[in-house]
Design a protein around this motif. Structure first.
Motif, PDB file in Angstrom:
ATOM      1  N   MET A   1       0.885  -1.116   0.061  1.00  0.00           N
ATOM      2  CA  MET A   1       0.079   0.106  -0.163  1.00  0.00           C
ATOM      3  C   MET A   1       1.050   1.355  -0.010  1.00  0.00           C
ATOM      4  O   MET A   1       0.603   2.089  -0.815  1.00  0.00           O
ATOM      5  CB  MET A   1      -0.859  -0.226   1.302  1.00  0.00           C
ATOM      6  N   GLY A   2       1.776   1.357   0.905  1.00  0.00           N
ATOM      7  CA  GLY A   2       2.549   2.518   0.840  1.00  0.00           C
ATOM      8  C   GLY A   2       3.460   2.776  -0.409  1.00  0.00           C
ATOM      9  O   GLY A   2       3.308   3.886  -0.836  1.00  0.00           O
ATOM     10  N   PHE A   3       4.103   1.903  -0.976  1.00  0.00           N
ATOM     11  CA  PHE A   3       4.645   1.713  -2.242  1.00  0.00           C
ATOM     12  C   PHE A   3       3.837   2.278  -3.312  1.00  0.00           C
ATOM     13  O   PHE A   3       3.898   2.782  -4.038  1.00  0.00           O
ATOM     14  CB  PHE A   3       5.304   0.451  -2.679  1.00  0.00           C
ATOM     15  N   MET A   4       2.724   1.552  -3.419  1.00  0.00           N
ATOM     16  CA  MET A   4       1.521   1.975  -4.504  1.00  0.00           C
ATOM     17  C   MET A   4       1.083   3.395  -4.456  1.00  0.00           C
ATOM     18  O   MET A   4       0.781   4.135  -5.197  1.00  0.00           O
ATOM     19  CB  MET A   4       0.518   1.096  -4.483  1.00  0.00           C
ATOM     20  N   MET A   5       0.786   3.897  -2.982  1.00  0.00           N
ATOM     21  CA  MET A   5       0.530   5.210  -2.869  1.00  0.00           C
ATOM     22  C   MET A   5       1.515   6.119  -3.303  1.00  0.00           C
ATOM     23  O   MET A   5       1.460   7.256  -4.027  1.00  0.00           O
ATOM     24  CB  MET A   5       0.157   5.488  -1.334  1.00  0.00           C
ATOM     25  N   GLY A   6       3.041   5.847  -3.194  1.00  0.00           N
ATOM     26  CA  GLY A   6       3.849   6.755  -3.684  1.00  0.00           C
ATOM     27  C   GLY A   6       3.987   6.616  -5.159  1.00  0.00           C
ATOM     28  O   GLY A   6       4.338   7.733  -5.593  1.00  0.00           O
ATOM     29  N   LEU A   7       3.898   5.362  -5.657  1.00  0.00           N
ATOM     30  CA  LEU A   7       3.866   5.398  -7.066  1.00  0.00           C
ATOM     31  C   LEU A   7       2.515   6.231  -7.756  1.00  0.00           C
ATOM     32  O   LEU A   7       2.844   6.786  -8.751  1.00  0.00           O
ATOM     33  CB  LEU A   7       3.839   4.011  -7.441  1.00  0.00           C
ATOM     34  N   PHE A   8       1.593   6.015  -7.204  1.00  0.00           N
ATOM     35  CA  PHE A   8       0.212   6.786  -7.439  1.00  0.00           C
ATOM     36  C   PHE A   8       0.394   8.388  -7.596  1.00  0.00           C
ATOM     37  O   PHE A   8       0.166   9.093  -8.351  1.00  0.00           O
ATOM     38  CB  PHE A   8      -0.927   6.552  -6.710  1.00  0.00           C
ATOM     39  N   ASN A   9       1.604   8.608  -6.645  1.00  0.00           N
ATOM     40  CA  ASN A   9       1.670  10.203  -6.723  1.00  0.00           C
ATOM     41  C   ASN A   9       2.491  10.685  -7.647  1.00  0.00           C
ATOM     42  O   ASN A   9       2.641  11.992  -7.989  1.00  0.00           O
ATOM     43  CB  ASN A   9       2.433  10.357  -5.234  1.00  0.00           C
ATOM     44  N   MET A  10       3.130   9.828  -8.834  1.00  0.00           N
ATOM     45  CA  MET A  10       3.577  10.292  -9.755  1.00  0.00           C
ATOM     46  C   MET A  10       2.889  10.925 -10.848  1.00  0.00           C
ATOM     47  O   MET A  10       3.229  11.730 -11.734  1.00  0.00           O
ATOM     48  CB  MET A  10       4.230   9.033 -10.533  1.00  0.00           C
ATOM     49  N   PHE A  11       1.298  10.739 -10.647  1.00  0.00           N
ATOM     50  CA  PHE A  11       0.340  11.276 -11.380  1.00  0.00           C
ATOM     51  C   PHE A  11      -0.097  12.478 -10.849  1.00  0.00           C
ATOM     52  O   PHE A  11      -0.685  13.415 -11.199  1.00  0.00           O
ATOM     53  CB  PHE A  11      -0.882  10.390 -11.450  1.00  0.00           C
ATOM     54  N   ILE A  12       0.648  12.938  -9.626  1.00  0.00           N
ATOM     55  CA  ILE A  12       0.528  14.194  -9.050  1.00  0.00           C
ATOM     56  C   ILE A  12       1.859  15.128  -9.414  1.00  0.00           C
ATOM     57  O   ILE A  12       1.539  16.284  -9.741  1.00  0.00           O
ATOM     58  CB  ILE A  12       0.329  14.208  -7.523  1.00  0.00           C
ATOM     59  N   VAL A  13       3.008  14.470  -9.353  1.00  0.00           N
ATOM     60  CA  VAL A  13       4.226  15.490  -9.661  1.00  0.00           C
ATOM     61  C   VAL A  13       4.550  15.657 -11.004  1.00  0.00           C
ATOM     62  O   VAL A  13       5.123  16.634 -11.417  1.00  0.00           O
ATOM     63  CB  VAL A  13       5.225  14.806  -8.608  1.00  0.00           C
ATOM     64  N   ILE A  14       4.216  14.626 -11.817  1.00  0.00           N
ATOM     65  CA  ILE A  14       4.410  14.825 -13.340  1.00  0.00           C
ATOM     66  C   ILE A  14       3.845  15.966 -13.989  1.00  0.00           C
ATOM     67  O   ILE A  14       4.327  16.646 -14.579  1.00  0.00           O
ATOM     68  CB  ILE A  14       4.274  13.562 -14.177  1.00  0.00           C
ATOM     69  N   PRO A  15       2.485  16.135 -13.695  1.00  0.00           N
ATOM     70  CA  PRO A  15       1.744  17.356 -14.230  1.00  0.00           C
ATOM     71  C   PRO A  15       2.563  18.675 -13.649  1.00  0.00           C
ATOM     72  O   PRO A  15       2.313  19.546 -14.457  1.00  0.00           O
ATOM     73  CB  PRO A  15       0.253  17.139 -13.671  1.00  0.00           C
ATOM     74  N   GLN A  16       2.907  18.713 -12.608  1.00  0.00           N
ATOM     75  CA  GLN A  16       3.514  19.752 -11.774  1.00  0.00           C
ATOM     76  C   GLN A  16       4.856  20.287 -12.417  1.00  0.00           C
ATOM     77  O   GLN A  16       5.154  21.317 -12.608  1.00  0.00           O
ATOM     78  CB  GLN A  16       3.845  19.816 -10.118  1.00  0.00           C
ATOM     79  N   ILE A  17       5.488  19.128 -12.575  1.00  0.00           N
ATOM     80  CA  ILE A  17       6.780  19.319 -13.335  1.00  0.00           C
ATOM     81  C   ILE A  17       6.921  19.974 -14.703  1.00  0.00           C
ATOM     82  O   ILE A  17       7.350  20.883 -15.255  1.00  0.00           O
ATOM     83  CB  ILE A  17       7.807  18.034 -13.378  1.00  0.00           C
ATOM     84  N   ILE A  18       5.712  19.152 -15.448  1.00  0.00           N
ATOM     85  CA  ILE A  18       5.293  19.755 -16.835  1.00  0.00           C
ATOM     86  C   ILE A  18       4.927  21.387 -16.780  1.00  0.00           C
ATOM     87  O   ILE A  18       5.611  21.927 -17.520  1.00  0.00           O
ATOM     88  CB  ILE A  18       4.337  18.905 -17.478  1.00  0.00           C
ATOM     89  N   ALA A  19       4.081  21.604 -15.762  1.00  0.00           N
ATOM     90  CA  ALA A  19       3.698  22.776 -15.576  1.00  0.00           C
ATOM     91  C   ALA A  19       4.932  23.854 -15.317  1.00  0.00           C
ATOM     92  O   ALA A  19       5.007  25.093 -15.967  1.00  0.00           O
ATOM     93  CB  ALA A  19       2.731  22.973 -14.517  1.00  0.00           C
ATOM     94  N   ALA A  20       5.736  23.376 -14.334  1.00  0.00           N
ATOM     95  CA  ALA A  20       6.935  24.231 -14.044  1.00  0.00           C
ATOM     96  C   ALA A  20       7.884  24.583 -15.183  1.00  0.00           C
ATOM     97  O   ALA A  20       8.549  25.491 -15.177  1.00  0.00           O
ATOM     98  CB  ALA A  20       7.775  23.642 -12.744  1.00  0.00           C
ATOM     99  N   LEU A  21       8.163  23.355 -16.113  1.00  0.00           N
ATOM    100  CA  LEU A  21       9.063  23.816 -17.133  1.00  0.00           C
ATOM    101  C   LEU A  21       8.520  24.235 -18.494  1.00  0.00           C
ATOM    102  O   LEU A  21       9.132  24.334 -19.355  1.00  0.00           O
ATOM    103  CB  LEU A  21       9.513  22.079 -17.600  1.00  0.00           C
ATOM    104  N   GLY A  22       7.569  25.017 -18.037  1.00  0.00           N
ATOM    105  CA  GLY A  22       6.950  25.854 -19.139  1.00  0.00           C
ATOM    106  C   GLY A  22       5.467  25.731 -19.555  1.00  0.00           C
ATOM    107  O   GLY A  22       4.944  26.286 -20.399  1.00  0.00           O
TER     108      GLY A  22
END
Length: 452
Positions: free
Chosen positions: A389-410
């Protein structure tokens, strides 16, 4: 081991640490862009200065999830050691960030702060699944949202409240007001104390089979598990990930750009740029200080208005808490309509550029925030292996941080141009992204994860 149903206060105690976590996030989200602008950043520079936040989440959360899944101590538990480590580091960063003297120092503290908050936050999501039976998980995640809403509202208004106690404004170039520094210091203390409360009042369940747990821990490693989990990611998780992508792109846009957008579009008080004034000439220095003071006051108003989305999410979560404690909820439709409501709130900022209507916008945005913090995790927890559960919750957060990285990079700067060159364009982008995210809920068809 069959999990017993927990009482309201047991779930409250295990979730209370989120009050401190949200103090950190709310102060960061509401005031980091202001700190950057006070130190001389221009609006188009701000998304790039925020890049550290999602990057740290991308790296830290899966690692912490993996480690916490494989941690067990009869004295300290599984998730609690990570709560404490993150709280100590976050409190340090929160206290010192408003004392930054240059942009690179402020950006560095943001990196430390976000990494530290992620260390504490990720195990809190897993703790709900660890402690609660499936029929109580919606209730547990909604309880976390209720506490997050309280934290968001109080922390967003904290600088204003401290200012009312008599701390003076400052017109000095590049200096963060004292009341902002005091507010961040209070936030640091609340963060640490609330995490300690959860640690001292909550017991964790041991692994079902300690011998098998130790064997499995020694036979696996992060890299192998990471790629194996990516390959075996369920279609439900991917569909939820699409919804998360648009949701968190929208909120990152708000956190990074609301202050420059709203101080200019709604309050007609953009941050003055030092390079446009000769501060050696008294008249120009006085003009700069006057404009800067107006900007700081407008920033306080934006921060207070943003606090309403925390209050709104708190009220929304309170209603859902009472409802979900007795009856099942339709997670899919709650999430869909909440995201669309928030999208409308963002669009209203352009159509009704008035401080009074700004409050209504953030109330609608709060409905989205309340749902984002509960419904996707409740749906996910019903569709993944509890031992990971902990690992999958962490992996799920890729879908949180990737859009933020895309937003920050332009992404914010480029896509905002689709809505024109005005200061409010990023908020229109955020609203559109939320509405798209809401409509993507039609992708969810599995009845097991919809109802809970």
């Amino acid at each position: 081991m069959e999990k017993r149903k927990l009482s309201f206060w047991e779930i409250w105690n295990m979730s209370f640490g989120f009050l401190g976590i949200q103090f950190g996030f709310a102060l960061q989200g509401g005031y980091m862009s202001r700190i950057f602008q006070t130190l001389g950043a221009e609006p188009h520079d701000i998304p790039g200065l925020w890049i550290a936040a999602p990057l740290t989440g991308l790296i830290v959360q899966p690692i912490i999830g993996f480690l916490s899944d494989r941690t067990w101590s009869t004295r300290f538990g599984r998730r609690k050691p990570y709560f404490l480590l993150g709280a100590v580091l976050s409190s340090f960063a929160l206290f010192f960030v408003p004392y930054s003297s240059t942009l690179w120092i402020a950006a560095g503290f943001l990196w430390i702060l976000d990494a530290s908050i992620n260390i504490s936050m990720e195990p809190f999501r897993a703790l709900v699944a660890d402690k609660l039976p499936d029929e109580q998980r919606s209730y547990g995640f909604i309880m976390q949202t209720l506490i997050i809403g309280i934290g968001t509202w109080v922390a967003s208004n904290l600088p204003w409240l401290v200012k009312q106690l008599g701390f003076a404004e400052t017109n000095e170039t590049g200096v963060i007001p004292v009341y902002v520094k005091v507010a961040f210091g209070i936030g640091a203390l609340v963060f640490l104390l609330s995490i300690l409360y959860t640690i001292l009042t909550t017991k964790e369940y041991p692994p079902k089979d300690l011998e098998a747990f130790e064997t499995k821990k020694n036979e696996t490693n992060f890299i192998t598990d990471f790629f194996a989990s990516l390959r075996s990611m369920s279609s439900n998780m991917l569909k939820l990930g699409v919804i998360q992508f648009f949701s968190w792109f929208a909120f990152f846009t708000m956190w990074s750009m609301a202050t420059p957008a709203l101080t200019e579009h709604v309050f007609k008080a953009p941050a003055p740029l030092k390079k446009e004034f000769n501060l050696q000439i008294p008249a120009e220095k006085l003009e700069f200080e006057t404009l800067n003071n107006t900007f700081q006051t407008a920033s306080d108003s934006v921060g207070s208005a943003m606090g309403l989305y925390g209050l709104s999410s708190m009220a929304f979560a309170l209603i859902l808490t009472f409802y979900s404690s007795r009856l099942k909820v339709n997670r899919k439709y709650i999430h869909m309509f909440s995201l669309i409501a928030g999208g409308i709130g963002f669009l209203m900022m352009s159509v009704l550029p008035n401080p009074s209507y700004l409050n209504a916008s953030f109330i609608l945005i709060g409905l989205s925030w309340g749902s984002i913090l509960s419904m996707p995790y409740a749906m996910l927890s019903s569709s993944v292996d509890e031992d990971k559960m902990g690992f999958m919750m962490g992996l799920f957060n890729m879908f949180i941080v990737i859009p933020q990285i895309i937003a920050a990079l332009g992404g914010v700067n480029v896509l905002s141009k689709l809505f024109g060159d005005t200061a409010i364009a990023p908020m229109l982008l955020a609203g559109t992204a939320l509405i798209i995210g809401g409509l993507c809920n039609f992708l969810i068809t599995d009845k097991k994860i919809i109802s809970g």
